[in-house]
Write an enzyme that holds these catalytic residues in place. Structure first.
Site, PDB file in Angstrom:
ATOM      1  N   GLU A   1       0.824  -1.214   0.000  1.00  0.00           N
ATOM      2  CA  GLU A   1       0.000   0.000   0.000  1.00  0.00           C
ATOM      3  C   GLU A   1       0.857   1.263   0.000  1.00  0.00           C
ATOM      4  OE1 GLU A   1      -2.814  -0.725   3.169  1.00  0.00           O
ATOM      5  OE2 GLU A   1      -3.924  -2.119   1.890  1.00  0.00           O
TER       6      GLU A   1
ATOM      7  N   GLU B   1      -1.469  -9.175  -6.665  1.00  0.00           N
ATOM      8  CA  GLU B   1      -1.321  -9.703  -8.019  1.00  0.00           C
ATOM      9  C   GLU B   1      -0.350  -8.856  -8.838  1.00  0.00           C
ATOM     10  OE1 GLU B   1      -4.026  -9.312  -6.295  1.00  0.00           O
ATOM     11  OE2 GLU B   1      -5.353 -11.036  -6.534  1.00  0.00           O
TER      12      GLU B   1
HETATM   13  N1  THU Z   1      -6.141  -6.631  -2.505  1.00  0.00           N
HETATM   14  C1  THU Z   1      -5.232  -7.401  -3.175  1.00  0.00           C
HETATM   15  O1  THU Z   1      -4.024  -7.310  -2.937  1.00  0.00           O
HETATM   16  N2  THU Z   1      -5.688  -8.258  -4.117  1.00  0.00           N
HETATM   17  C2  THU Z   1      -7.014  -8.481  -4.388  1.00  0.00           C
HETATM   18  O2  THU Z   1      -7.332  -9.229  -5.312  1.00  0.00           O
HETATM   19  C3  THU Z   1      -8.035  -7.860  -3.541  1.00  0.00           C
HETATM   20  C4  THU Z   1      -7.564  -6.684  -2.761  1.00  0.00           C
HETATM   21  C5  THU Z   1      -5.644  -5.682  -1.497  1.00  0.00           C
HETATM   22  C6  THU Z   1      -5.667  -4.240  -1.915  1.00  0.00           C
HETATM   23  C7  THU Z   1      -5.598  -3.551  -0.574  1.00  0.00           C
HETATM   24  O3  THU Z   1      -4.221  -3.416  -0.200  1.00  0.00           O
HETATM   25  C8  THU Z   1      -6.279  -4.509   0.385  1.00  0.00           C
HETATM   26  O4  THU Z   1      -6.391  -5.737  -0.321  1.00  0.00           O
HETATM   27  C9  THU Z   1      -7.668  -4.051   0.827  1.00  0.00           C
HETATM   28  O5  THU Z   1      -8.458  -3.754  -0.268  1.00  0.00           O
END
Ligand code: THU
Length: 138
Positions: A50, A61
């Site tokens: 993040e 991903e």
């Molecule tokens: N997130 C992912 O890394 N992959 C996904 O397929 C769904 C969401 C992450 C993004 C963010 O850092 C956290 O999950 C909450 O949305």
């Protein structure tokens, strides 16, 4: 498409859980880890990263695709995504598109409703073939 044995699914799940422990998630506190088998037998992984500028945070991903390309490329054959409890998580819509770009034909994903193909989770996908078809006819 190689046969994905239960042992391979277990290995991918373990590697996704391990990757999840490296997530950088000070804002959502929602760690995600992913792992995929590549058509040459490699396993690539990723975790979400993040950012204080929330919108530019990277899904797990994204880092998996970076790992894929930087470690030699290839096509994804089987994929697992887990949440902070290590449970199976469905990749978000944008990430299904990211995976589709690098998918082997018939790529498999572990989902909440069982093993599914990339075409089932992203039907009638827009992708490289869409662009090629247009370019070939113009
Ligand atoms: N997130 C992912 O890394 N992959 C996904 O397929 C769904 C969401 C992450 C993004 C963010 O850092 C956290 O999950 C909450 O949305």
């Amino acid at each position: 498409m190689p046969t994905i044995t239960p042992e391979i699914w277990d290995e991918l799940h373990d590697r996704a859980r391990e990757a999840m422990t490296r997530a950088y998630v000070p804002y959502s506190r929602f760690p995600v880890g992913v792992a995929a088998l590549v058509d040459d037998g490699r396993i690539v992984t990723g975790a979400n990263i993040e950012n204080a500028s929330y919108g530019v945070g990277l899904c797990a991903e994204c880092s998996l695709v970076s790992d894929l390309i930087m470690s030699g490329g290839g096509s994804l054959v089987a994929f697992v995504c887990v949440d902070g409890d290590g449970g199976t998580l469905m990749p978000c819509g944008r990430c299904r598109q990211l995976l589709f770009e690098h998918s082997a034909d018939g790529m498999l994903l572990k989902t909440l409703s069982g093993i599914r193909t990339i075409d089932e989770v992203l039907p009638d996908a827009f992708g490289p073939r869409t662009l090629r078809a247009y370019q070939d006819s113009h």
